[in-house]
Motif scaffolding. Structure first.
Motif, PDB file in Angstrom:
ATOM      1  N   HIS A 188       0.844  -1.191   0.000  1.00 56.55           N
ATOM      2  CA  HIS A 188       0.000   0.000   0.000  1.00 56.55           C
ATOM      3  C   HIS A 188       0.882   1.246   0.000  1.00 56.55           C
ATOM      4  N   PRO A 189       0.470   2.277  -0.734  1.00 56.87           N
ATOM      5  CA  PRO A 189       1.312   3.487  -0.831  1.00 56.87           C
ATOM      6  C   PRO A 189       1.638   4.145   0.504  1.00 56.87           C
ATOM      7  N   THR A 190       0.822   3.917   1.526  1.00 59.59           N
ATOM      8  CA  THR A 190       1.078   4.555   2.820  1.00 59.59           C
ATOM      9  C   THR A 190       2.059   3.773   3.686  1.00 59.59           C
ATOM     10  N   ALA A 191       2.481   2.591   3.246  1.00 58.13           N
ATOM     11  CA  ALA A 191       3.431   1.796   4.037  1.00 58.13           C
ATOM     12  C   ALA A 191       4.819   2.428   3.971  1.00 58.13           C
ATOM     13  N   ASN A 192       5.561   2.294   5.065  1.00 59.82           N
ATOM     14  CA  ASN A 192       6.920   2.830   5.164  1.00 59.82           C
ATOM     15  C   ASN A 192       7.886   1.653   5.293  1.00 59.82           C
ATOM     16  N   ILE A 193       8.668   1.404   4.235  1.00 57.58           N
ATOM     17  CA  ILE A 193       9.490   0.199   4.185  1.00 57.58           C
ATOM     18  C   ILE A 193      10.948   0.564   3.976  1.00 57.58           C
ATOM     19  N   GLU A 245       5.379 -15.084   1.846  1.00 57.79           N
ATOM     20  CA  GLU A 245       4.109 -15.834   1.933  1.00 57.79           C
ATOM     21  C   GLU A 245       3.259 -15.359   3.120  1.00 57.79           C
ATOM     22  N   SER A 246       3.031 -14.052   3.203  1.00 58.36           N
ATOM     23  CA  SER A 246       2.369 -13.504   4.385  1.00 58.36           C
ATOM     24  C   SER A 246       1.513 -12.292   4.043  1.00 58.36           C
ATOM     25  N   ILE A 247       0.591 -11.993   4.951  1.00 65.58           N
ATOM     26  CA  ILE A 247      -0.237 -10.786   4.878  1.00 65.58           C
ATOM     27  C   ILE A 247       0.053  -9.959   6.127  1.00 65.58           C
ATOM     28  N   VAL A 248       0.426  -8.711   5.928  1.00 69.42           N
ATOM     29  CA  VAL A 248       0.713  -7.798   7.040  1.00 69.42           C
ATOM     30  C   VAL A 248      -0.335  -6.695   6.997  1.00 69.42           C
ATOM     31  N   LEU A 249      -1.140  -6.593   8.058  1.00 72.21           N
ATOM     32  CA  LEU A 249      -2.321  -5.740   8.047  1.00 72.21           C
ATOM     33  C   LEU A 249      -2.038  -4.340   8.580  1.00 72.21           C
ATOM     34  N   HIS A 250      -3.019  -3.472   8.431  1.00 68.77           N
ATOM     35  CA  HIS A 250      -2.926  -2.045   8.738  1.00 68.77           C
ATOM     36  C   HIS A 250      -2.211  -1.747  10.061  1.00 68.77           C
ATOM     37  N   GLY A 251      -1.255  -0.834  10.009  1.00 70.81           N
ATOM     38  CA  GLY A 251      -0.620  -0.316  11.216  1.00 70.81           C
ATOM     39  C   GLY A 251       0.380  -1.227  11.881  1.00 70.81           C
ATOM     40  N   ALA A 252       0.656  -2.394  11.311  1.00 71.50           N
ATOM     41  CA  ALA A 252       1.614  -3.308  11.939  1.00 71.50           C
ATOM     42  C   ALA A 252       3.025  -2.721  11.862  1.00 71.50           C
ATOM     43  N   ASN A 253       3.859  -3.150  12.805  1.00 73.37           N
ATOM     44  CA  ASN A 253       5.229  -2.647  12.908  1.00 73.37           C
ATOM     45  C   ASN A 253       6.184  -3.838  12.987  1.00 73.37           C
ATOM     46  N   GLY A 267      -0.309  -3.856   4.123  1.00 72.38           N
ATOM     47  CA  GLY A 267      -1.462  -2.977   4.243  1.00 72.38           C
ATOM     48  C   GLY A 267      -1.114  -1.533   4.538  1.00 72.38           C
ATOM     49  N   THR A 268      -2.155  -0.747   4.832  1.00 69.13           N
ATOM     50  CA  THR A 268      -2.008   0.682   5.044  1.00 69.13           C
ATOM     51  C   THR A 268      -1.217   0.969   6.311  1.00 69.13           C
ATOM     52  N   GLY A 269      -0.344   1.968   6.236  1.00 69.97           N
ATOM     53  CA  GLY A 269       0.364   2.455   7.414  1.00 69.97           C
ATOM     54  C   GLY A 269       1.311   1.479   8.062  1.00 69.97           C
TER      55      GLY A 269
END
Length: 421
Positions: free
Chosen positions: A291-296, A322-330, A309-311
């Motif tokens: 997502h464009p709002t993710a900081n990587i 092989e994973s899904i990382v959801l909104h706001g995770a760190n 995901g977002t944020g």
């Protein structure tokens, strides 16, 4: 389109969001259905049906989807769980109000390429315009008994025999939960309703003369067992077999496999959703959605089959596969996330490892059992995909293996093969 309830098999993720809105390959599960419907020429309206109590999140999703896809979308709430056939029969007046020549019915918990236009062409070529079409695919003998099984006339593709989840092998053609009906289907469902009503009234007339409970039960109708079984061999029901991908999304772990299928399809349908290797960006391996709002951090490595995901914040040296990382995770420095779902606002500490073990990692099997919730290991059933619920904190330098962690947990040590309440 029928919405399933946020059932126990999708916990702990369904605590936070209704299952049809869970993000798969970066967008809500239901959006894949809506996108497919919006592409069909002359599609007038999309109706969502279910027993689920609408909330702000569902209403906001529907409003945004209407604006994005320029099509009317309405949610019709059932007064009780009416089954796959009972819902469309209860709302038949709304369905036929636009005088449709045909309409699609889709279960919300399936992942598919949705060959809807192909099904329309098939209907015109096979039988009369008022025939009904089931989308089918092939499975091996063992897998097939977990689904509705279809015996067809190989020359005409007419359904000769239909059995839901048989105890012995019947056919390797299975029901995908995607149907094309003409309004004539309501005559057949109405016949089932009348039969159910008579049986209920005969059973309860002595003690329920003033009650409507019998009527409610009569209206709970299953398309598969109650309608298709009777229609088979009558010259009205046909099967269109797809070579495209298909899977069910029954458990939380199966969302990872569905994400893989959709990410792979994005090469054709949404190449803009796939991340690419860029100077100053993270290393991308295979199909990845960010997502464009993710900081990587540029030293992180993502993929294959990863959805961010977002944020989300992903720090230096992190590995995700092989994973899904959801909104706001760190995900903090040098942690590793494999075959897992990291819930909303959860934190994985430095050098920690969060890992699951898919029960069948074969990417070439269209029905690979990536969706198994459990494996029989060490004498007991244990989770296979690791799932962190909402707002879970994993401390630094610990390992969480094949475990499910319920929301709002601060762990203080490593866990293996556990459900952490």
């Amino acid at each position: 389109m029928s919405l399933s309830l946020p059932g126990t098999r999708f916990r702990p993720l369904s605590f936070e969001v209704p299952k049809p809105l869970f993000p798969v390959a970066g967008v809500p599960m239901l959006q894949h259905h809506i996108e497919a419907c919006a592409k069909v020429p002359n599609m007038k309206e999309i109706l969502l049906m279910g027993f689920y109590q609408p909330n702000e999140e569902l209403n906001r999703f529907l409003l945004n989807a209407q604006q994005e896809f320029k099509i009317s979308i309405r949610y019709l709430q059932e007064y009780a769980a009416l089954g796959t056939g009972g819902g469309i029969y209860h709302f038949r007046d709304q369905i036929v109000s636009g005088s449709p020549e045909a309409f699609f019915v889709m279960n919300a918990d399936v992942c598919s390429a949705f060959p809807l236009e192909e099904m329309l062409s098939f209907q015109k070529e096979h039988g009369e315009p008022n025939s009904f079409v089931i989308l089918g695919t092939t499975a091996n003998r063992k897998q097939s008994m977990n689904y509705g099984c279809i015996v067809e006339n190989e020359e005409t593709n007419e359904v000769l025999h239909y059995v839901e989840k048989p105890s012995t092998f019947v056919s390797d053609i299975i029901n995908c939960g995607i149907y094309l009906f003409s309004p004539d289907i309501f005559q057949h469902i109405g016949g089932v309703f009348q039969k159910n009503q008579e049986e209920m009234m005969a059973l309860y007339v002595a003690i329920l003369k003033e009650s409507t409970n019998g009527w409610h039960r009569a209206e709970a109708i299953r398309l598969e067992q109650d309608v298709f079984t009777a229609l088979a061999g009558q010259g009205k029901l046909y099967v269109y077999k797809t070579l495209g991908f298909w899977s069910q999304i029954k458990s939380a772990g199966s969302a990872i496999y569905a994400s893989r299928l959709y990410l792979n399809q994005y090469h054709k349908t949404h190449p803009e959703r796939l991340a690419t290797n860029k100077k100053g960006g993270p290393k991308i391996s295979g199909n990845v959605y960010i997502h464009p709002t993710a900081n990587i951090d540029p030293t992180a490595t993502l993929g294959p089959n990863v959805s961010i995901g977002t944020g989300v914040t992903i720090s230096a040296g992190v590995r995700v596969r092989e994973s899904i990382v959801l909104h706001g995770a760190n995900l903090q420095d040098h942690c590793c996330v494999l075959n897992s779902i990291v819930g909303w606002d959860s934190t994985v500490g430095k050098w920690a490892r969060v890992e699951g073990t898919p029960s069948d990692p074969n990417p070439n099997d269209p029905l690979a059992k990536m969706d198994s919730e459990t494996l029989f290991r060490e004498g007991k059933l244990t989770p296979s995909i690791t799932i962190l619920g909402c707002n879970v904190t994993i401390p630094s330098e610990v390992i969480i293996l094949n475990s499910i962690v319920l929301p709002h947990k601060d762990l203080n040590r490593s866990f293996k093969n556990q459900i952490i309440l």
